[in-house]
Design an enzyme around this catalytic site. Structure first.
Site, PDB file in Angstrom:
ATOM      1  N   ASP A 104       0.852  -1.189   0.000  1.00 21.76           N
ATOM      2  CA  ASP A 104       0.000   0.000   0.000  1.00 21.76           C
ATOM      3  C   ASP A 104       0.891   1.243   0.000  1.00 21.76           C
ATOM      4  OD1 ASP A 104      -2.249   1.807   0.778  1.00 21.76           O
ATOM      5  OD2 ASP A 104      -3.299  -0.085   1.067  1.00 21.76           O
TER       6      ASP A 104
ATOM      7  N   HIS B  12      -3.690   6.006   3.473  1.00 22.74           N
ATOM      8  CA  HIS B  12      -4.390   4.795   3.020  1.00 22.74           C
ATOM      9  C   HIS B  12      -3.726   3.527   3.558  1.00 22.74           C
ATOM     10  CE1 HIS B  12      -5.852   1.820   0.027  1.00 22.74           C
ATOM     11  NE2 HIS B  12      -6.855   2.654  -0.187  1.00 22.74           N
TER      12      HIS B  12
ATOM     13  N   SER C  25     -11.040  -0.992  -0.701  1.00 21.92           N
ATOM     14  CA  SER C  25      -9.749  -0.938  -0.012  1.00 21.92           C
ATOM     15  C   SER C  25      -9.914  -1.214   1.474  1.00 21.92           C
ATOM     16  CB  SER C  25      -9.120   0.458  -0.148  1.00 21.92           C
ATOM     17  OG  SER C  25      -8.379   0.572  -1.325  1.00 21.92           O
TER      18      SER C  25
END
Lengths: 662, 86
Positions: free
Chosen positions: A32, A105, A435
């Site tokens: 990520d 994220h 996600s």
């Protein structure tokens, strides 16, 4: 995350999942945007020594010391060569050439999968509670492969290469792109080798819903995860000057919005641009929106950016109205100005009011956090949907998990909206996407691997899928609904259903798969020897000339039958049958399982042989066939669904069925 | 020589490595050099992979990628793809 442990039945069920010894030694590798190691979600209190088998490292770099790792965050690497080769040298004032997460994220996804428990977590008071990952005792290793300019496949492959070599047991990838065949899809290629080396790979299905055939990451050796809602909302009320009151959502927590009615305007009437209704940057006329609440339509640009555009133009607030693409699904955002997101129906009503009133006004009231919302889960409107366009005979997504309004750890480098103008800093943020659902399932897979270290990646996925539910547990058998339409969702939306980890730990039977099964699958797809060798890394795998291969024989925990009208299947000449073969492995006690199978499609019958399977010992395997018979052809695009369930009275081993005509 | 380079993923058949090379990295490097010999700028290797695939990624011109695809021991040469967070 807060709430999801309760929603998934995990709170108080720690005894189901042994977390000591080998159980705590599962390593979840997250590919990520990196990690914010200072987050309390990576506190290693109570964890034993790093597993001796671990070969990973903690790479130092910009603003990131090798000492940033501990017994929770046991690995951190970054891969930027592909990114910088394609995009030029990175702007180090904006991003860190290190595992440091500048975006948020990656910190969110890794803490969702395996973050430690953190008491008193919240975002501006919303969603407060103890936040924890799905496998709070598992270890985390982060592989930064995504940068401000995207995630490049050479870096992703390097990250997967390292993650597998380091000793990760589960890989979590909340990214996707394109729809190339498996031999050209880097994630599929990396995942194949990972599977071969006993690593489960969980990937997000994509956010391209609610349109059909919008999936990413559909290789059968990948666990493909769609998104559903929780039983939690963040209600906000839009009170109109005519007395009507509409409910939406909001995470706004700044200066209190005016309690008196404020002039209301539709963005389409405050712009000279044809796309002014979308509140795109530079499209609003400040003189028209100054001091007003602006109604913007959802779409094209980021939701939070629309709020910024309104604020920048002098607006006092924003109502963000869903369009048909999003239906009634409400996704909350930490906007920079008083704002509420509303469903399509409410948006239409508010816009009608504006059109009919000479001086329309509104008041936005933000009401905090609400739990026990029913019905839930709903399939998120944005969640990508089947059918699988690469291999229609494999049903995808495999499963859905929580992916809407998820609170988890966040970076200290960016505000909750991610906008440059957002100078707020938070320890936790609430965001939505597949996600977010993917690392939920990755963490749950780590839990299962801790409980059943002998299970293969396919067995773990099978357990998750066959115990998933497609009707509300508290809803008397009502089907899971689609947030986009309000109608019943289908296996193209949720696959096997919503993940249910407390049942998955004891599935009774599993559909197991190994490398040779997947190679047979590639042979059925008529892959060339070079394509198979590229995927499987060896020339020793191949297709035998004297063997018949069929996708229908892949021992998958779901069924997809794709009839072709073009080929005249089940045409005027008569019925057509398609037979699938499956093998079940007993992972429980001895028992006799009986089958129940049905499809809700006129003219299609399903026949299972044998209808009873008797298992006398753990590890025993029994095969059966399922014959789907279509009496007549159907128009292209016709779809029907069903379910095949084996049960011994204690366990239910359920598989979704999808039948399509193309 | 003015051709633009892009990143490609080169899949190699590990078992096809000629005996003159001591290790696969050496073989990959030699293969790469062989397609860019005579050019002003040599093709550059980004990564050598060993666990999830046998091969490497490199910056190649279209011609170099095509030449590479035709070499013995090369299984596939795939252009790089950009993925996005979900």
């Amino acid at each position: 995350t807060t709430r999801t442990p309760e929603f998934l039945g995990l709170a108080g069920s720690e005894g189901l999942f042994p977390q000591s010894g080998t159980g705590g030694d599962v390593v979840v590798g997250v590919l990520d945007t990196g990690v914010w190691p200072e987050s309390k979600s990576y506190d290693d209190a109570g964890l034993g020594e790093v597993p001796s088998s671990w070969k990973g490292t903690c790479m130092a770099g910009t603003d990131f010391n090798s000492s940033a790792c501990n017994r929770k965050l046991i690995g951190a690497r970054f891969f930027n060569r592909g990114y910088e080769a394609a995009m030029g040298p990175m702007d180090t004032s904006r991003e860190s050439r290190s595992p440091r997460d500048d975006d948020g994220h990656g910190t969110h996804t890794s803490s969702t999968a395996a973050g430690a428990a953190v008491a008193d977590a919240d975002l501006f008071g919303f969603a407060s509670g103890t936040a924890r990952g799905m496998a709070p005792k598992a270890r985390v290793a982060v592989y930064k492969v995504c940068w401000l300019g995207g995630c490049f496949s050479s870096d992703i492959l390097a990250g997967m290469d390292a993650a597998v070599a380091d000793g990760c047991g589960v890989l979590s990838l909340s990214l996707g792109g394109g729809s190339a065949d498996y031999a050209r899809d880097s994630v599929a290629i990396g995942a194949f080798a990972a599977m071969e080396q006993n690593v489960l790979v969980s990937c997000s299905a994509g956010n391209a819903g609610p349109g059909s055939a919008t999936l990413s990451n559909v290789a059968p050796w990948i666990t493909t995860v769609g998104a559903g809602t929780l039983d939690r909302d963040f209600p906000a009320y839009v009170q109109l000057g005519n007395g009507k009151n509409y409910t939406g959502v909001s995470l706004y927590a700044g200066k209190a919005p005016p309690s008196t009615p404020t002039p209301l305007i539709y963005a389409g009437n405050a712009s000279n641009s044809t796309s002014g209704n979308l509140c795109m940057p530079g499209t609003l006329s400040p003189e028209k929106v100054q001091g007003k609440i602006v109604v913007c339509d959802r779409g094209i640009s980021a939701r939070v950016q629309k709020g910024f555009v309104v604020r920048d133009a002098g607006g006092a607030g924003m109502v963000l109205a869903n369009t048909a693409a999003n239906g009634q699904e409400l996704v909350a955002d930490a906007h920079l100005l008083p704002a509420a997101g509303v469903g399509e129906k409410e948006g239409t009503a508010i816009k009608s009011y504006i059109a009919s009133e000479s001086k329309p006004t509104a008041t936005i009231v933000v009401a905090g956090t609400q739990v026990d919302v029913r019905p839930s889960p709903l399939v998120a409107a944005f969640s990508s949907r089947g059918p699988n366009m690469i291999t229609p005979e494999i049903l995808k997504p495999d499963i859905i998990g929580p992916g809407v309004n998820i609170l988890a750890a966040w970076t200290g480098k960016a505000g909750p909206t991610g906008l440059a103008a957002d100078t707020r800093r938070v320890n936790f943020n609430i965001i939505s996407g597949t996600s977010m659902s993917c690392p939920h399932v990755s963490g749950l897979a780590a839990l299962l691997r801790s409980a059943h270290p002998e299970w293969s990646p396919a067995a773990v996925r099978s357990a998750l899928m066959t115990t998933a539910y497609s009707t509300y547990t508290g809803g008397a058998g009502s089907p899971i609904l689609d947030a986009a339409t309000g109608a019943a969702a289908t296996p193209f939306d949720y696959g096997a259903g919503h993940v249910d980890p407390t049942r998955a730990v004891e599935p009774g039977l599993v559909y197991d798969l190994g490398t040779s099964d997947y190679v047979d699958f590639l042979c059925a797809l008529k892959y060339t020897p070079n394509m198979i060798a590229a995927l499987a890394r060896s020339k020793s795998y191949g297709c035998a000339a004297n063997k018949t291969y069929a996708v229908a024989n892949l021992n998958y925990p779901s069924f997809s039958v794709a009839y072709s009208t073009a080929n005249g299947e089940a045409g005027d000449s008569g019925a057509t049958t398609v037979t699938h073969t499956r093998t079940l492995t007993n992972v429980g006690a001895a028992g006799t399982y009986k089958v129940d199978a049905s499809v809700s499609m006129s003219g299609v019958t399903v026949d299972v042989k044998p209808a009873k399977l008797e298992f006398t010992a753990a590890g025993e395997k029994k095969s059966y066939t399922v014959t789907f018979t279509a009496a007549k052809s159907q128009p292209s695009g016709t779809a029907g669904f069903g379910r095949l369930v084996w049960s011994d009275g204690k366990h239910t081993v359920a598989s979704p069925i999808a039948i399509t005509w193309t | 020589e003015t051709e633009q380079r892009a990143t490609y993923i080169v899949h190699m058949a590990k078992s096809a490595m000629p005996a003159e090379y001591a290790d696969h990295g050496e073989w990959y490097g030699a293969s790469l050099r062989s397609v860019s010999t005579g050019r002003a700028a040599a093709a550059k290797m980004l990564y050598s992979y060993d666990t999830v695939l046998h091969g490497f990624s490199a910056r190649l011109t279209e011609q170099e990628a095509s030449d590479m695809a035709g070499m013995d021991g090369v299984l596939a040469v795939n252009p790089e793809t950009r993925y996005e967070l979900h």
